[in-house]
Design a protein around this motif. Structure first.
Motif, PDB file in Angstrom:
ATOM      1  N   LYS A 200       0.830  -1.206   0.000  1.00  0.00           N
ATOM      2  CA  LYS A 200       0.000   0.000   0.000  1.00  0.00           C
ATOM      3  C   LYS A 200       0.861   1.251   0.000  1.00  0.00           C
ATOM      4  O   LYS A 200       0.462   2.303  -0.525  1.00  0.00           O
ATOM      5  CB  LYS A 200      -0.924  -0.014   1.225  1.00  0.00           C
ATOM      6  CG  LYS A 200      -1.855   1.174   1.316  1.00  0.00           C
ATOM      7  CD  LYS A 200      -2.740   1.074   2.547  1.00  0.00           C
ATOM      8  CE  LYS A 200      -3.652   2.282   2.678  1.00  0.00           C
ATOM      9  NZ  LYS A 200      -4.498   2.194   3.905  1.00  0.00           N
ATOM     10  N   ASN A 201       2.046   1.151   0.606  1.00  0.00           N
ATOM     11  CA  ASN A 201       2.942   2.306   0.704  1.00  0.00           C
ATOM     12  C   ASN A 201       4.064   2.276  -0.345  1.00  0.00           C
ATOM     13  O   ASN A 201       5.149   2.813  -0.131  1.00  0.00           O
ATOM     14  CB  ASN A 201       3.525   2.380   2.117  1.00  0.00           C
ATOM     15  CG  ASN A 201       2.514   2.867   3.134  1.00  0.00           C
ATOM     16  OD1 ASN A 201       2.335   4.063   3.328  1.00  0.00           O
ATOM     17  ND2 ASN A 201       1.813   1.931   3.772  1.00  0.00           N
ATOM     18  N   ASP A 202       3.762   1.646  -1.467  1.00  0.00           N
ATOM     19  CA  ASP A 202       4.622   1.683  -2.664  1.00  0.00           C
ATOM     20  C   ASP A 202       5.968   0.996  -2.481  1.00  0.00           C
ATOM     21  O   ASP A 202       6.990   1.469  -2.998  1.00  0.00           O
ATOM     22  CB  ASP A 202       4.836   3.131  -3.127  1.00  0.00           C
ATOM     23  CG  ASP A 202       3.530   3.793  -3.572  1.00  0.00           C
ATOM     24  OD1 ASP A 202       2.699   3.093  -4.187  1.00  0.00           O
ATOM     25  OD2 ASP A 202       3.340   4.989  -3.295  1.00  0.00           O
ATOM     26  N   TYR A 203       5.967  -0.123  -1.789  1.00  0.00           N
ATOM     27  CA  TYR A 203       7.164  -0.941  -1.686  1.00  0.00           C
ATOM     28  C   TYR A 203       7.006  -2.189  -2.554  1.00  0.00           C
ATOM     29  O   TYR A 203       5.904  -2.738  -2.676  1.00  0.00           O
ATOM     30  CB  TYR A 203       7.400  -1.385  -0.243  1.00  0.00           C
ATOM     31  CG  TYR A 203       8.043  -0.341   0.643  1.00  0.00           C
ATOM     32  CD1 TYR A 203       9.428  -0.231   0.734  1.00  0.00           C
ATOM     33  CD2 TYR A 203       7.263   0.526   1.399  1.00  0.00           C
ATOM     34  CE1 TYR A 203      10.022   0.710   1.560  1.00  0.00           C
ATOM     35  CE2 TYR A 203       7.844   1.478   2.215  1.00  0.00           C
ATOM     36  CZ  TYR A 203       9.227   1.564   2.294  1.00  0.00           C
ATOM     37  OH  TYR A 203       9.815   2.501   3.107  1.00  0.00           O
ATOM     38  N   ARG A 204       8.110  -2.616  -3.112  1.00  0.00           N
ATOM     39  CA  ARG A 204       8.145  -3.882  -3.852  1.00  0.00           C
ATOM     40  C   ARG A 204       8.941  -4.890  -3.035  1.00  0.00           C
ATOM     41  O   ARG A 204      10.050  -4.606  -2.585  1.00  0.00           O
ATOM     42  CB  ARG A 204       8.807  -3.680  -5.213  1.00  0.00           C
ATOM     43  CG  ARG A 204       8.890  -4.947  -6.061  1.00  0.00           C
ATOM     44  CD  ARG A 204       9.306  -4.607  -7.474  1.00  0.00           C
ATOM     45  NE  ARG A 204      10.660  -4.103  -7.558  1.00  0.00           N
ATOM     46  CZ  ARG A 204      11.745  -4.873  -7.733  1.00  0.00           C
ATOM     47  NH1 ARG A 204      11.608  -6.195  -7.832  1.00  0.00           N
ATOM     48  NH2 ARG A 204      12.937  -4.337  -7.819  1.00  0.00           N
ATOM     49  N   ILE A 205       8.369  -6.058  -2.823  1.00  0.00           N
ATOM     50  CA  ILE A 205       9.002  -7.079  -1.986  1.00  0.00           C
ATOM     51  C   ILE A 205      10.163  -7.718  -2.738  1.00  0.00           C
ATOM     52  O   ILE A 205       9.983  -8.242  -3.843  1.00  0.00           O
ATOM     53  CB  ILE A 205       7.978  -8.158  -1.554  1.00  0.00           C
ATOM     54  CG1 ILE A 205       6.751  -7.502  -0.903  1.00  0.00           C
ATOM     55  CG2 ILE A 205       8.642  -9.151  -0.604  1.00  0.00           C
ATOM     56  CD1 ILE A 205       7.052  -6.602   0.257  1.00  0.00           C
ATOM     57  N   LYS A 206      11.337  -7.704  -2.125  1.00  0.00           N
ATOM     58  CA  LYS A 206      12.541  -8.262  -2.741  1.00  0.00           C
ATOM     59  C   LYS A 206      12.936  -9.600  -2.113  1.00  0.00           C
ATOM     60  O   LYS A 206      13.546 -10.448  -2.767  1.00  0.00           O
ATOM     61  CB  LYS A 206      13.713  -7.274  -2.592  1.00  0.00           C
ATOM     62  CG  LYS A 206      13.487  -5.916  -3.249  1.00  0.00           C
ATOM     63  CD  LYS A 206      13.646  -5.996  -4.755  1.00  0.00           C
ATOM     64  CE  LYS A 206      15.093  -6.222  -5.184  1.00  0.00           C
ATOM     65  NZ  LYS A 206      15.983  -5.090  -4.883  1.00  0.00           N
TER      66      LYS A 206
END
Length: 259
Positions: A200-206
């Motif tokens: 929701k807070n514009d993070y992409r899971i790495k």
């Protein structure tokens, strides 16, 4: 620090620093935790000279690992004793960092944006977990990374139910804090909730890793009759598989903030 008023205050480990040091890092469990964290962060570790904030640095092991590579470290902790141990560790290795005796929320108000923010085993001890995460996250620059390690709610429920007895009532009543071991946090986190928050807070899971997905469910007898190397091989095989990673005692998520 009135820690028995369940979760009303952020936890300060001044009075438990020796127990924390022995129980967390003086064991195979602690070594395994460091191993998996370092694997997840290896790509960032190998980059050139990042600005890194260890928000709640504890004894400073992860911060030191990055400092030895040449990265610039800012370390904070509300515990004076924890911070002094971290300073001693750095001094012993002739490494430098900026140290602040302050909460992560307090330092987030003045700190510049960072290439990497490590928020390891802190959120579950805070009176306002998600509000605090929002404040810490604000210090991650666009394109930067947040390394979030947390005590897993699902593991707490499952492990204590398997052990039975008085623990069943504490699980039913959600009154586990202050019961049994003193290192059980008041606000264990659910992986799916934090993943939802990050997206929701514009993070992409790495990276998404479960830490001790089997070990902590085994009783003493099971551990005694098991080959440690084989158990660790099983841990390693399944720690990043979807079904098992969300059953780890701790869960680590590395996420990149989008530009």
């Amino acid at each position: 620090m009135r820690i028995k008023q369940r979760g009303k205050y952020d936890q300060n480990f001044d009075h438990l620093v020796e127990k924390f040091e022995k129980s967390i890092y003086g064991t195979v469990k602690g070594e395994w935790r460091l191993k998996l964290l370092q694997e997840d962060l290896e790509e960032l570790y190998r980059k050139e000279f990042l600005n890194i904030w260890d928000a709640g640095c504890g004894l400073g092991q992860m911060a030191l690992w990055f400092a030895k590579r040449g990265h610039m470290l800012t370390c904070c902790d509300i515990s004076y004793k924890m911070l002094e141990k971290a300073k001693t560790l750095f001094a012993k290795e002739r490494m430098e960092a900026d140290f602040y005796q302050a909460s992560s929320q307090e330092l987030s108000k003045t700190l510049s944006q960072q290439d990497l923010v490590m928020f390891h085993a802190v959120i579950e001890w805070l009176a306002e977990p998600l509000k605090s995460l929002e404040m810490v996250s604000s210090r991650v620059r666009p394109g930067g990374h947040l390394s979030l390690l947390f005590f897993n709610h699902h593991s707490l429920i499952y492990r204590n139910t398997l052990r039975g007895g008085w623990r069943l009532q504490t699980i039913l009543g959600k009154t586990w804090y202050g019961k049994g071991k003193k290192l059980t946090p008041p606000y264990p986190q659910k992986p799916e909730i934090l993943l939802q928050w990050l997206k929701k807070n514009d993070y992409r899971i790495k990276a998404h890793t479960g830490i001790r997905v089997f070990h902590d469910y085994m009783d003493k007898e099971a551990l005694q009759i098991s080959n440690e190397a084989e158990l660790m091989e099983l841990e390693y095989r399944y720690c990043r598989e979807e079904t098992f990673r969300n059953m780890g005692r701790y869960v680590h998520i590395l996420a990149q903030k989008q530009l």
